[in-house]
Structure formats: structure tokens, C-alpha cells
Design an enzyme around this catalytic site. Structure first.
Site, PDB file in Angstrom:
ATOM      1  N   GLN A 116       0.616  -1.037   0.339  1.00 28.70           N
ATOM      2  CA  GLN A 116       0.180   0.105  -0.343  1.00 28.70           C
ATOM      3  C   GLN A 116       0.424   1.264  -0.069  1.00 28.70           C
ATOM      4  O   GLN A 116      -0.089   2.525  -0.313  1.00 28.70           O
ATOM      5  CB  GLN A 116      -0.794  -0.101   1.215  1.00 28.70           C
ATOM      6  CG  GLN A 116      -2.363  -1.162   1.368  1.00 28.70           C
ATOM      7  CD  GLN A 116      -3.009  -0.921  -0.086  1.00 28.70           C
ATOM      8  OE1 GLN A 116      -3.086   0.509  -0.455  1.00 28.70           O
ATOM      9  NE2 GLN A 116      -3.666  -2.100   0.069  1.00 28.70           N
ATOM     10  N   CYS A 125      -9.932  -8.260   0.006  1.00 28.02           N
ATOM     11  CA  CYS A 125      -9.238 -10.138   0.545  1.00 28.02           C
ATOM     12  C   CYS A 125     -10.554 -10.749   1.501  1.00 28.02           C
ATOM     13  O   CYS A 125     -10.452 -12.291   0.826  1.00 28.02           O
ATOM     14  CB  CYS A 125      -8.310 -10.066   0.774  1.00 28.02           C
ATOM     15  SG  CYS A 125      -7.253  -8.835   0.209  1.00 28.02           S
TER      16      CYS A 125
HETATM   17  C1  LIG Z   1      -2.848  -5.785  -1.900  1.00 23.87           C
HETATM   18  C2  LIG Z   1      -2.044  -6.196  -0.212  1.00 23.87           C
HETATM   19  C3  LIG Z   1      -1.015  -7.311  -0.715  1.00 23.87           C
HETATM   20  C4  LIG Z   1      -1.285  -8.367  -1.979  1.00 23.87           C
HETATM   21  O1  LIG Z   1      -1.276  -8.193  -3.099  1.00 23.87           O
HETATM   22  P1  LIG Z   1      -1.831  -9.054  -4.920  1.00 23.87           P
HETATM   23  O2  LIG Z   1      -0.498  -8.497  -5.617  1.00 23.87           O
HETATM   24  O3  LIG Z   1      -3.171  -8.648  -4.625  1.00 23.87           O
HETATM   25  O4  LIG Z   1      -1.054 -10.434  -4.452  1.00 23.87           O
HETATM   26  C5  LIG Z   1      -0.486  -7.903  -0.250  1.00 23.87           C
HETATM   27  N1  LIG Z   1      -0.376  -6.697   1.217  1.00 23.87           N
HETATM   28  C6  LIG Z   1      -1.266  -5.533   1.467  1.00 23.87           C
HETATM   29  C7  LIG Z   1      -1.025  -4.834   2.058  1.00 23.87           C
HETATM   30  C8  LIG Z   1      -2.091  -4.977   0.677  1.00 23.87           C
HETATM   31  O5  LIG Z   1      -2.674  -4.504  -0.102  1.00 23.87           O
END
Ligand SMILES: *Cc1c(COP(=O)(O)O)cnc(C)c1O
Length: 409
Positions: free
Chosen positions: A204, A350
């Protein structure tokens, strides 16, 4: 219900879940689908063209992270980078020590971290999950007290995807450095000295924050394309020189033998371009979004007086608003807003398939009911004040309607 027509255009307010691919990124990727499609491992010209594109992208990403090109491992996204960092470091330790070690993480990590660590627990590793305060900041006193002789790895996130808390990564790196210095002092001449590794999930952060790995003092650093207007299933893991990981994908030995498989050339090129643009624009865009965020927060608190903002005021991602609307089921609010063509999230994308209340909101002390009555509104590149004003126009009635439903049931 309210006499306002659904917005013709999608008002997308879930940029923390994923972002659209921006046109510059699409353009950069374009040649590598059907024209320069060679396998980078092939030694004829078509292969070399692909190889060169990867090399250039690796240099670009390394430059932005203030790393060396050989420290960048391209992966298929944030989850894979995180799995590789955590499983890879821990299993490497077990390979040399023939026993599981100890891992420190927190209770508010993304599921990619939580579930990787849970897997290691099943494999015999010991785990400490440090607590957070009401705003989601890690308890650093607890961190200081958590180190053990066999601590292998600390995995703590840079910025929280649900409530926007920006954690003091440099300070955490300092604490780990002190623990390592103590360890070095205690190490005898014949006992092998091993440092505690520090991994941070920065998925993020890449669009808004400093991602200089040396300035931050991290050993392992995960970022992805899907949150920064790049393609999904792209990203990288920074692995500090000298740190070795056990692979989680075995095969042809690509990516310095750490991540086998024919490289996703268009994806890598797109990810590098996205990161380049994100970092170039981050100061200006952070300011613009922080102003919009603060505008939205102050308006929501006015029109829904019982609303409570989750997460900190200061040290908060510029695009994050997470709000509890007491007695209004978040899921229902989200669905009503979707009816107006406004996309927001409940908890995190998620977890949207489960009915479990958000583990992050629970960790900062929210009740199950309040956690369920929360929505996350995240802003991005295409967000305008007009879009927020539309949301603000429909929100009070949506909340009223949902509350009415709850009274009936
Ligand atoms: C989106 C996200 C992930 C996972 O990333 P992907 O590319 O969807 O596998 C992991 N950690 C954080 C903090 C995220 O926002």
C-alpha cells in the site's frame, strides 16, 4: 429511497483493492505481447530483445528502491513476494539449523503475511504477534521484548490496507539493528552469527511513501503492480545482498534461481513503468488526495453524526477513509451504494467472501458489531471532488435505509 439517479459513470472508491492500468503502462507493455514475445532465456535475437527489456526494467526498479539490480526479484504480485520472503527466509533457516526458529509479526497484517506465518507455525516455527494500539500503530515496546535467540525474521507492514496506518518502518529497523548488535556482541568466536531479517509488506506504500530500502533499513521488501496502476499479478521482492532464501517455485532457475518460470515480460515492463510514474507523482498526488480525504472525513462526520473514523489522523495513507456507521451493516451499505454505481469496500477486498468481521478492526478494539458496520473508502488517481460530493449526497439516505432494515429484522 432517495430521489437521486444512479451515477452513469462508475464512481470507483476502492483503489486500495486494485487500480486500473494507466494508459502509459499499457503503452509500455504493448510491444511485448505479440511482437517482441521471445523467451528471455533464448540466445537468439528475439530472446535478447526480451532479456534487454527485463534488464532495463530491473535497473529502473532498483534505481527507485535505491537497491542494486541483482537485489530485485520479479514475482507474480504482492502475495507471491510476501510468501517468498517469509517462507523463503524461514525455510532457509530450517535448512541450515535442522530446526524451526522464531518469527515476529503483527495482528493486522494482510492475509498473505498472516497465512504464510500460520503455515510456518504448522511446520514447527514459533510465532509472536505483536499488538497494536487503537489507531493501529505497533506496540514497539512489545517488539523490543519479543526477540529470542532463535528469532529469524520480523515481518511488519509499512501501511495498513484497511485503516491506512503508516507504521514507523525506520524506527522498527533501528530496533532490529540494536537487537542484532547485541547478538553480535554475545556471539562467540565459533558460534555462527546470524542477523534477524526484517521484511516489510509495502504493497500500500509504493504510490505514496518513501520506498528507499536503504533509508528504511529493510532486508526484504514486497511491492506489487496492482495497487499502483500497473498490471495485476506483477511485483517484486527486494532481497538485500547476502540474504539467501529457499525458493518456493522450482524450475528453470530464472531470477537468480529464486523464482523459476518464464518471465512475464509485458508484466515486468508494465510494473516498472507504473512504479516509475507512481514515484514521480507521489508528492503531488499525495497532497491532492490527502485534501480530498480530509474533505470527505469532515463531511461524513457532519452528515452522519454517529460515524466514527477508524485509524489515525496523522500518519495515515492519503487515500484512506475507514468509517464505522453504527447500526448500519457495512455489507448492506456497500450494496446500496453499488446500486448508485459507487464502489466501496467492507473490511478488505480479500475478506469480502467471508462474513468474519475484519481482523484489523478487531485488533484495534472494535466490537464485532462495529467492525461489521464499517466501510472502507479509498481514493485514487481519477477521484474528483464531484465524485465525493455524489457519494455524500446519497450516503445519509443509504445509512438511514440500512438502519431501518435492521430495525425490522
Ligand atoms: C494487495 C495487497 C497484498 C497482496 O498483493 P497481490 O498483488 O494482490 O497479491 C498484500 N499486502 C497488502 C498490504 C496489500 O494491499
Amino acid at each position: 429511497m432517495l430521489n437521486v439517479k444512479p451515477s452513469k459513470k462508475l464512481i470507483y472508491l476502492d483503489y486500495a483493492a486494485t487500480t486500473p492500468v494507466r494508459p502509459e503502462v499499457l503503452r509500455a507493455m504493448q510491444p511485448f505481447w505479440s511482437q517482441d514475445f521471445g523467451n528471455p532465456s533464448s540466445l537468439y535475437k528475439a530472446g535478447l530483445v526480451a532479456k534487454r527489456a527485463i534488464d532495463t526494467s530491473r535497473k529502473t526498479v532498483a534505481g527507485i528502491l535505491n537497491a542494486r539490480p541483482q537485489e530485485i526479484i520479479f514475482t507474480a504480485g504482492g502475495s507471491e513476494s510476501i510468501n517468498l520472503a517469509i517462507l523463503g527466509a524461514a525455510r532457509k533457516y530450517r535448512e541450515t539449523h535442522k530446526t524451526g526458529g522464531h518469527i515476529i509479526t503483527s495482528s493486522i497484517e494482510h492475509h498473505a503475511v498472516l497465512h504464510s506465518v500460520n503455515q510456518l507455525e504448522k511446520e514447527g516455527f514459533k510465532v509472536t504477534r505483536i499488538k497494536v494500539d487503537r489507531q493501529g500503530f505497533f506496540d514497539l515496546n512489545e517488539l523490543e521484548k519479543s526477540f529470542r535467540k532463535d528469532t529469524v525474521l520480523v515481518s511488519l507492514m509499512y501501511a495498513n490496507n484497511e485503516i491506512g496506518t503508516i507504521e514507523p518502518i525506520r524506527e522498527i529497523a533501528g530496533i532490529i539493528r540494536n537487537a542484532n548488535a547485541k547478538r553480535l556482541k554475545l556471539a562467540t568466536r565459533n558460534s555462527q552469527f546470524e542477523t534477524i531479517l526484517f521484511h516489510t509488506d509495502a504493497c500500500q506504500a509504493a504510490g505514496f511513501l518513501d520506498i528507499d530500502v536503504n533509508h528504511l533499513g529493510v532486508d526484504l521488501f514486497s511491492i506489487n503492480g496492482s495497487k499502483i496502476y500497473g498490471p495485476k499479478q506483477t511485483g517484486c521482492l527486494y532481497v538485500r545482498g547476502g540474504v539467501s532464501l529457499q525458493p518456493i517455485i522450482f524450475g528453470g532457475g530464472q531470477e537468480r534461481d529464486v523464482r523459476s518460470g518464464t518471465e512475464n515480460v509485458p508484466g515486468i515492463v508494465g510494473f516498472a513503468r507504473a512504479l516509475e510514474l507512481a514515484q514521480k507523482e507521489r508528492t503531488k498526488e499525495s497532497k491532492r488526495l490527502a485534501d480530498l480525504r480530509d474533505y470527505l472525513i469532515s463531511k461524513i462526520l457532519k452528515i452522519v453524526p454517529s460515524a466514527v473514523i477508524n485509524g489515525p489522523r496523522k500518519d495515515r495513507l492519503p487515500n484512506n477513509v475507514n468509517v464505522t456507521l453504527p447500526n448500519a451493516e457495512g455489507e448492506a451499505v456497500m450494496l446500496y451504494l453499488d446500486g448508485f454505481n459507487v464502489a466501496v469496500a467492507t473490511g478488505s477486498a480479500c475478506t469480502s467472501e467471508s462474513t468474519e468481521p475484519s481482523h484489523v478492526l478487531k485488533a484495534i478494539g472494535a466490537s464485532d458489531a462495529d467492525a461489521r458496520a464499517s466501510v472502507r473508502i479509498t481514493l485514487g488517481k481519477y477521484t474528483t471532488r464531484q465524485e465525493l460530493d455524489y457519494l455524500l449526497r446519497v450516503l445519509p439516505d443509504v445509512v438511514k435505509t440500512v438502519r431501518g432494515m435492521e430495525k425490522l429484522s
